[in-house]
Write a protein that holds these residues in place. Structure first.
Motif, PDB file in Angstrom:
ATOM      1  N   ILE A  32      52.941  43.544  39.330  1.00  0.00           N
ATOM      2  CA  ILE A  32      52.608  44.001  40.688  1.00  0.00           C
ATOM      3  C   ILE A  32      51.271  43.379  41.052  1.00  0.00           C
ATOM      4  N   GLY A  33      51.244  42.560  42.120  1.00  0.00           N
ATOM      5  CA  GLY A  33      49.987  41.953  42.558  1.00  0.00           C
ATOM      6  C   GLY A  33      49.979  40.454  42.393  1.00  0.00           C
ATOM      7  N   GLY A  34      49.848  39.741  43.530  1.00  0.00           N
ATOM      8  CA  GLY A  34      49.881  38.276  43.507  1.00  0.00           C
ATOM      9  C   GLY A  34      48.525  37.668  43.783  1.00  0.00           C
ATOM     10  N   THR A  37      44.845  37.016  39.115  1.00  0.00           N
ATOM     11  CA  THR A  37      45.180  37.667  37.845  1.00  0.00           C
ATOM     12  C   THR A  37      46.699  37.771  37.692  1.00  0.00           C
ATOM     13  N   GLY A  38      47.373  38.332  38.702  1.00  0.00           N
ATOM     14  CA  GLY A  38      48.823  38.523  38.622  1.00  0.00           C
ATOM     15  C   GLY A  38      49.559  37.186  38.495  1.00  0.00           C
ATOM     16  N   CYS A  39      49.150  36.192  39.296  1.00  0.00           N
ATOM     17  CA  CYS A  39      49.840  34.894  39.247  1.00  0.00           C
ATOM     18  C   CYS A  39      49.557  34.205  37.917  1.00  0.00           C
ATOM     19  N   ILE A  72      33.908  28.482  39.968  1.00  0.00           N
ATOM     20  CA  ILE A  72      34.371  28.726  38.610  1.00  0.00           C
ATOM     21  C   ILE A  72      33.090  28.618  37.813  1.00  0.00           C
ATOM     22  N   HIS A  73      32.496  29.766  37.519  1.00  0.00           N
ATOM     23  CA  HIS A  73      31.136  29.709  36.970  1.00  0.00           C
ATOM     24  C   HIS A  73      30.957  30.604  35.758  1.00  0.00           C
ATOM     25  N   GLY A  74      29.939  30.235  34.994  1.00  0.00           N
ATOM     26  CA  GLY A  74      29.676  30.972  33.765  1.00  0.00           C
ATOM     27  C   GLY A  74      28.995  32.294  34.030  1.00  0.00           C
ATOM     28  N   ALA A 236      46.827  44.792  40.415  1.00  0.00           N
ATOM     29  CA  ALA A 236      46.679  45.034  41.850  1.00  0.00           C
ATOM     30  C   ALA A 236      45.228  45.003  42.316  1.00  0.00           C
ATOM     31  N   GLY A 237      44.332  44.474  41.505  1.00  0.00           N
ATOM     32  CA  GLY A 237      42.937  44.294  41.922  1.00  0.00           C
ATOM     33  C   GLY A 237      42.342  45.590  42.450  1.00  0.00           C
ATOM     34  N   PRO A 238      41.775  45.575  43.657  1.00  0.00           N
ATOM     35  CA  PRO A 238      41.147  46.785  44.200  1.00  0.00           C
ATOM     36  C   PRO A 238      42.111  47.964  44.377  1.00  0.00           C
ATOM     37  N   GLY A 298      26.329  33.468  50.616  1.00  0.00           N
ATOM     38  CA  GLY A 298      26.739  34.796  50.160  1.00  0.00           C
ATOM     39  C   GLY A 298      26.317  35.008  48.711  1.00  0.00           C
ATOM     40  N   THR A 299      26.306  36.171  48.335  1.00  0.00           N
ATOM     41  CA  THR A 299      27.087  37.258  48.875  1.00  0.00           C
ATOM     42  C   THR A 299      26.277  38.553  48.848  1.00  0.00           C
ATOM     43  N   THR A 300      26.807  39.555  49.502  1.00  0.00           N
ATOM     44  CA  THR A 300      26.215  40.892  49.417  1.00  0.00           C
ATOM     45  C   THR A 300      26.897  41.640  48.272  1.00  0.00           C
ATOM     46  N   ALA A 344      35.011  38.870  53.955  1.00  0.00           N
ATOM     47  CA  ALA A 344      34.512  39.978  53.142  1.00  0.00           C
ATOM     48  C   ALA A 344      35.574  40.356  52.130  1.00  0.00           C
ATOM     49  N   GLY A 345      35.172  40.587  50.890  1.00  0.00           N
ATOM     50  CA  GLY A 345      36.144  40.953  49.854  1.00  0.00           C
ATOM     51  C   GLY A 345      35.622  42.083  48.994  1.00  0.00           C
ATOM     52  N   LEU A 346      36.532  42.642  48.182  1.00  0.00           N
ATOM     53  CA  LEU A 346      36.171  43.776  47.326  1.00  0.00           C
ATOM     54  C   LEU A 346      36.231  43.386  45.861  1.00  0.00           C
ATOM     55  N   ARG A 347      35.178  43.733  45.128  1.00  0.00           N
ATOM     56  CA  ARG A 347      35.188  43.510  43.672  1.00  0.00           C
ATOM     57  C   ARG A 347      35.801  44.748  43.005  1.00  0.00           C
TER      58      ARG A 347
HETATM   59  P1  FAD Z   1      43.339  40.472  43.963  1.00  0.00           P
HETATM   60  O1  FAD Z   1      43.113  39.069  44.319  1.00  0.00           O
HETATM   61  O2  FAD Z   1      42.780  41.484  44.883  1.00  0.00           O
HETATM   62  O3  FAD Z   1      44.902  40.655  43.826  1.00  0.00           O
HETATM   63  C1  FAD Z   1      45.535  41.918  43.773  1.00  0.00           C
HETATM   64  C2  FAD Z   1      46.767  41.826  44.634  1.00  0.00           C
HETATM   65  O4  FAD Z   1      47.571  42.970  44.433  1.00  0.00           O
HETATM   66  C3  FAD Z   1      46.454  41.779  46.122  1.00  0.00           C
HETATM   67  O5  FAD Z   1      46.891  40.551  46.661  1.00  0.00           O
HETATM   68  C4  FAD Z   1      47.213  42.977  46.700  1.00  0.00           C
HETATM   69  O6  FAD Z   1      47.752  42.739  47.971  1.00  0.00           O
HETATM   70  C5  FAD Z   1      48.267  43.217  45.634  1.00  0.00           C
HETATM   71  N1  FAD Z   1      48.767  44.603  45.623  1.00  0.00           N
HETATM   72  C6  FAD Z   1      48.023  45.731  45.655  1.00  0.00           C
HETATM   73  N2  FAD Z   1      48.813  46.822  45.648  1.00  0.00           N
HETATM   74  C7  FAD Z   1      50.103  46.376  45.600  1.00  0.00           C
HETATM   75  C8  FAD Z   1      51.369  47.011  45.611  1.00  0.00           C
HETATM   76  N3  FAD Z   1      51.493  48.352  45.666  1.00  0.00           N
HETATM   77  N4  FAD Z   1      52.487  46.241  45.577  1.00  0.00           N
HETATM   78  C9  FAD Z   1      52.388  44.888  45.532  1.00  0.00           C
HETATM   79  N5  FAD Z   1      51.196  44.224  45.550  1.00  0.00           N
HETATM   80  C10 FAD Z   1      50.063  44.961  45.575  1.00  0.00           C
HETATM   81  N6  FAD Z   1      34.875  35.398  40.572  1.00  0.00           N
HETATM   82  C11 FAD Z   1      34.572  34.159  40.134  1.00  0.00           C
HETATM   83  O7  FAD Z   1      34.989  33.780  39.046  1.00  0.00           O
HETATM   84  N7  FAD Z   1      33.793  33.300  40.848  1.00  0.00           N
HETATM   85  C12 FAD Z   1      33.237  33.650  42.034  1.00  0.00           C
HETATM   86  O8  FAD Z   1      32.570  32.840  42.675  1.00  0.00           O
HETATM   87  C13 FAD Z   1      33.482  34.961  42.501  1.00  0.00           C
HETATM   88  N8  FAD Z   1      32.912  35.388  43.644  1.00  0.00           N
HETATM   89  C14 FAD Z   1      33.238  36.605  44.138  1.00  0.00           C
HETATM   90  C15 FAD Z   1      32.673  36.995  45.358  1.00  0.00           C
HETATM   91  C16 FAD Z   1      33.062  38.185  45.962  1.00  0.00           C
HETATM   92  C17 FAD Z   1      32.466  38.577  47.268  1.00  0.00           C
HETATM   93  C18 FAD Z   1      34.034  39.007  45.337  1.00  0.00           C
HETATM   94  C19 FAD Z   1      34.492  40.255  46.011  1.00  0.00           C
HETATM   95  C20 FAD Z   1      34.566  38.650  44.105  1.00  0.00           C
HETATM   96  C21 FAD Z   1      34.160  37.454  43.488  1.00  0.00           C
HETATM   97  N9  FAD Z   1      34.685  37.036  42.266  1.00  0.00           N
HETATM   98  C22 FAD Z   1      34.360  35.808  41.758  1.00  0.00           C
HETATM   99  C23 FAD Z   1      35.646  37.872  41.543  1.00  0.00           C
HETATM  100  C24 FAD Z   1      37.085  37.400  41.788  1.00  0.00           C
HETATM  101  O9  FAD Z   1      37.270  37.051  43.118  1.00  0.00           O
HETATM  102  C25 FAD Z   1      38.059  38.503  41.402  1.00  0.00           C
HETATM  103  O10 FAD Z   1      37.777  38.911  40.084  1.00  0.00           O
HETATM  104  C26 FAD Z   1      39.516  38.038  41.456  1.00  0.00           C
HETATM  105  O11 FAD Z   1      39.811  37.363  42.641  1.00  0.00           O
HETATM  106  C27 FAD Z   1      40.394  39.262  41.322  1.00  0.00           C
HETATM  107  O12 FAD Z   1      41.736  38.842  41.359  1.00  0.00           O
HETATM  108  P2  FAD Z   1      42.903  39.903  41.193  1.00  0.00           P
HETATM  109  O13 FAD Z   1      44.156  39.134  41.155  1.00  0.00           O
HETATM  110  O14 FAD Z   1      42.599  40.785  40.037  1.00  0.00           O
HETATM  111  O15 FAD Z   1      42.804  40.806  42.489  1.00  0.00           O
END
Ligand code: FAD
Length: 558
Positions: A32-34, A37-39, A72-74, A236-238, A298-300, A344-347
């Motif tokens: 669940i989640g594309g 991480t999921g991909c 893509i950083h350390g 599903a990230g956030p 960025g970023t905040t 704007a994105g969520l960590r």
């Molecule tokens: P996501 O990309 O959020 O993927 C989760 C997916 O799950 C979403 O697409 C969502 O739609 C899907 N989903 C949720 N609920 C459901 C459901 N019920 N059914 C189906 N699908 C669902 N990392 C770095 O390495 N370098 C950087 O420069 C960097 N900069 C960053 C700057 C900011 C401002 C932020 C916020 C993060 C940064 N990060 C960086 C961290 C990095 O972006 C994240 O760790 C990474 O993108 C997370 O990927 P994810 O697949 O876990 O989450």
């Protein structure tokens, strides 16, 4: 239920085929989640021979994986937190991902200016960068250098002459997070994984108290259906905790969401010579990164309790970043009116009692629920491959128990993320030069060559070739050829998939979105046979995207 996981293409027109396979197959693994991480998990699992499916409620990379700083950083700042494991892992991963996708993960020198009275002193920076190089096993030619005041000002003349005392100069990599994610899922599909965007997990299915699938909602058609699988992973990230609430597995360890904002200027307004990582007045660190026609800043990092599905930039976010920029480059003539777009994105971080957003660890964590759900959260884009390996290992462990079958170890460090990879970093540079000269002859701007290669790599050839079928201006023909490519190979289902995630135009070339929305919109409408109503909805949705990328709200949306 069929047992085979037949391969399909990743064309937008094949969505129904993927949908049917999802309904009719008993998968070994459902993700669940594309996002990245999921991909990444889908690729790891499918390449080990696991019958894999992935569902994404919106578009691939529509969550955090299109909203990062795109490095893509350390993680130099994690040295400050003494998180040596994280620095080592993300540091070494940089070189791996660069090798796997050289057109998409490009070396980028970073300048770390040292300022009178700033956070970093010369010796501590020199030691920190040395340690960083050591942990990350940085190649000899890429090792850090400490610059004198004179060298620093020659490297970056925009810095404040009165305050600069020197700089660290070190190696990082830049990428496009959304493109990296789409290449991951395309590759997973080539290994037989089925993936569906606009498909939301709304409930879990059970057999004898254990999860054995997911109830899905196709958000394009409104249809509900079930997908059966022996193991289910939530990436599903956030939204990970929303799913953990759904199966009542949420415990003490929870997510702590923080918001990060980037603002974008025309390059002429912030003409930095290379990427700069600098002190903000409150002691945090901020990046200014030149990219094509723009420089983004960025970023905040602020606590977030608002709407997860629509994260916007506030006036306070924008003003904080402009303030930081003008502190390090006081000679710049920039105002709020010069900001051309934002995101704007969520960590999805793991909560630690009493810690502020910037102090929270960026490590990933795996949660194992009693009913079998495996959730993964936290981490970095940079570490997506290792995260995927760790969580797939957990799934393999379960599958081996129930299926009494062995699966191989992860081989993703050897699976290139391109059809015909260009080769070394130098080969990519040469190819960019070559494509630049070709596009100029075709009547396009020289920078288009850079844009094409760093977005599509050698797939640029398919796009350039198909331009000839359109009897339009070179600019329109190129946009239509890109849209044709995205339909044929990259599963776009909406206009935003194209303008936001496949091309990055909304963030890095918003003028092009205004110019191409009508012709590209009409082309996609005809290709995907949208009725009038659907087309109007799509155009309205794009207007909302454009609005959010160019407006500043008083507060976050709740
Ligand atoms: P996501 O990309 O959020 O993927 C989760 C997916 O799950 C979403 O697409 C969502 O739609 C899907 N989903 C949720 N609920 C459901 C459901 N019920 N059914 C189906 N699908 C669902 N990392 C770095 O390495 N370098 C950087 O420069 C960097 N900069 C960053 C700057 C900011 C401002 C932020 C916020 C993060 C940064 N990060 C960086 C961290 C990095 O972006 C994240 O760790 C990474 O993108 C997370 O990927 P994810 O697949 O876990 O989450």
């Amino acid at each position: 239920m069929t047992a085979v996981n037949l391969q399909t293409t990743f064309s937008s027109k094949d969505r129904d085929v993927h949908l049917e396979r999802l309904k009719s197959t008993y998968f070994e693994l459902l993700i669940i989640g594309g996002g990245a991480t999921g991909c990444g998990i889908a690729l790891d699992a499918a390449s080990r021979g696991i019958k894999t499916a992935l569902i994404e409620k919106d578009d691939f990379a529509s969550g955090t994986s299109s909203k990062s700083t795109k490095l893509i950083h350390g993680g130099l700042r994690y040295l400050k937190q003494l998180d040596l494991r994280l620095v080592r892992e993300s540091g070494t991963e940089r070189a791996v991902v660069n090798r796997l996708a050289p057109h998409l993960v490009l070396p980028e020198k970073m300048l770390l200016p040292l300022i009178k009275g700033g956070t970093f002193g010369k010796w501590s920076t020199s030691f920190g960068l040395w340690l960083y190089d050591m942990l990350a096993k940085v190649r000899r030619g890429d090792k850090r250098r400490m610059l004198s005041r004179k060298e620093t000002l020659e490297t970056e003349p925009l810095l404040d002459r009165d305050k600069v005392i020197g700089a660290g100069y070190y190696a990082e990599y830049r990428t496009d997070d959304a493109r990296l994610t789409i290449e991951l899922i395309k590759k997973a599909n080539q290994f037989g994984a089925h993936a569906l965007n606009y498909c939301k997990a709304v409930d879990f299915l059970y057999e004898d108290g254990s999860i054995n699938g997911v109830r899905c909602l196709d958000t394009l058609s409104g249809e509900s259906f079930d997908v059966k699988a022996r193991v289910v992973i939530s990436a599903a990230g956030p939204w990970v905790d929303e799913l953990r609430k759904l199966n009542h597995s949420i415990g003490e360890r929870r997510l702590h969401l923080t918001k990060g904002v980037h603002i974008v200027f025309p390059f002429e307004k912030v003409p930095v010579s290379q990427s700069v990582y600098f002190d903000a007045p409150d002691g945090r660190m901020v990046f200014a990164i030149p990219r094509g026609k723009v420089t983004y800043v960025g970023t905040t990092d602020t606590n977030y309790k608002g709407d997860l599905d629509r994260v916007v930039v506030t006036e306070e976010d924008r003003d904080y970043l402009i303030g930081a920029l003008l502190t390090i480059f006081p000679g710049l003539k920039v105002t709020r009116n010069d900001v051309v777009s934002n995101w704007a994105g969520l960590r999805p971080l793991i909560h630690q009692e009493g810690k502020s957003p910037s102090e929270l660890s960026r490590r990933d964590e795996i949660f194992l629920a009693d009913d079998g759900l495996i959730s993964i959260a936290g981490g970095k884009l940079t570490g997506y491959r290792k995260m995927a390996e760790r969580v797939t290992d957990k799934a393999v462990h379960r599958l081996q128990e129930v299926l009494n079958r062995q699966f191989p170890e992860s081989t993703t460090s050897e699976i290139p993320l391109c059809k015909r990879c260009i080769g070394t970093n130098e080969d990519v540079e040469d190819y960019i030069k070559e494509v630049k000269s070709r596009v100029v002859k075709m009547g396009l701007e020289e920078s288009t060559g850079w844009y094409l290669v760093t977005n599509y790599g050698s797939q640029s050839e398919d796009i350039l070739k198909s331009m000839t079928q359109f009897r339009r201006s070179p600019e329109v023909s190129l946009a239509l050829a890109e849209a044709g490519f995205a339909i044929k190979h990259e599963m776009i289902q909406t206009l935003a998939d194209f303008f936001v995630r496949r091309t990055g135009n909304l963030y890095f070339d918003i003028g092009r979105v205004h110019q191409m929305l009508e012709p590209v919109g009409q082309f996609i409408r005809e290709s995907l046979e949208w009725p009038d109503q659907r087309f109007r909805e799509e155009m309205d949705l794009m207007q909302q995207y454009i609005h959010d990328a160019t407006h500043y709200y008083k507060t976050d949306l709740i």
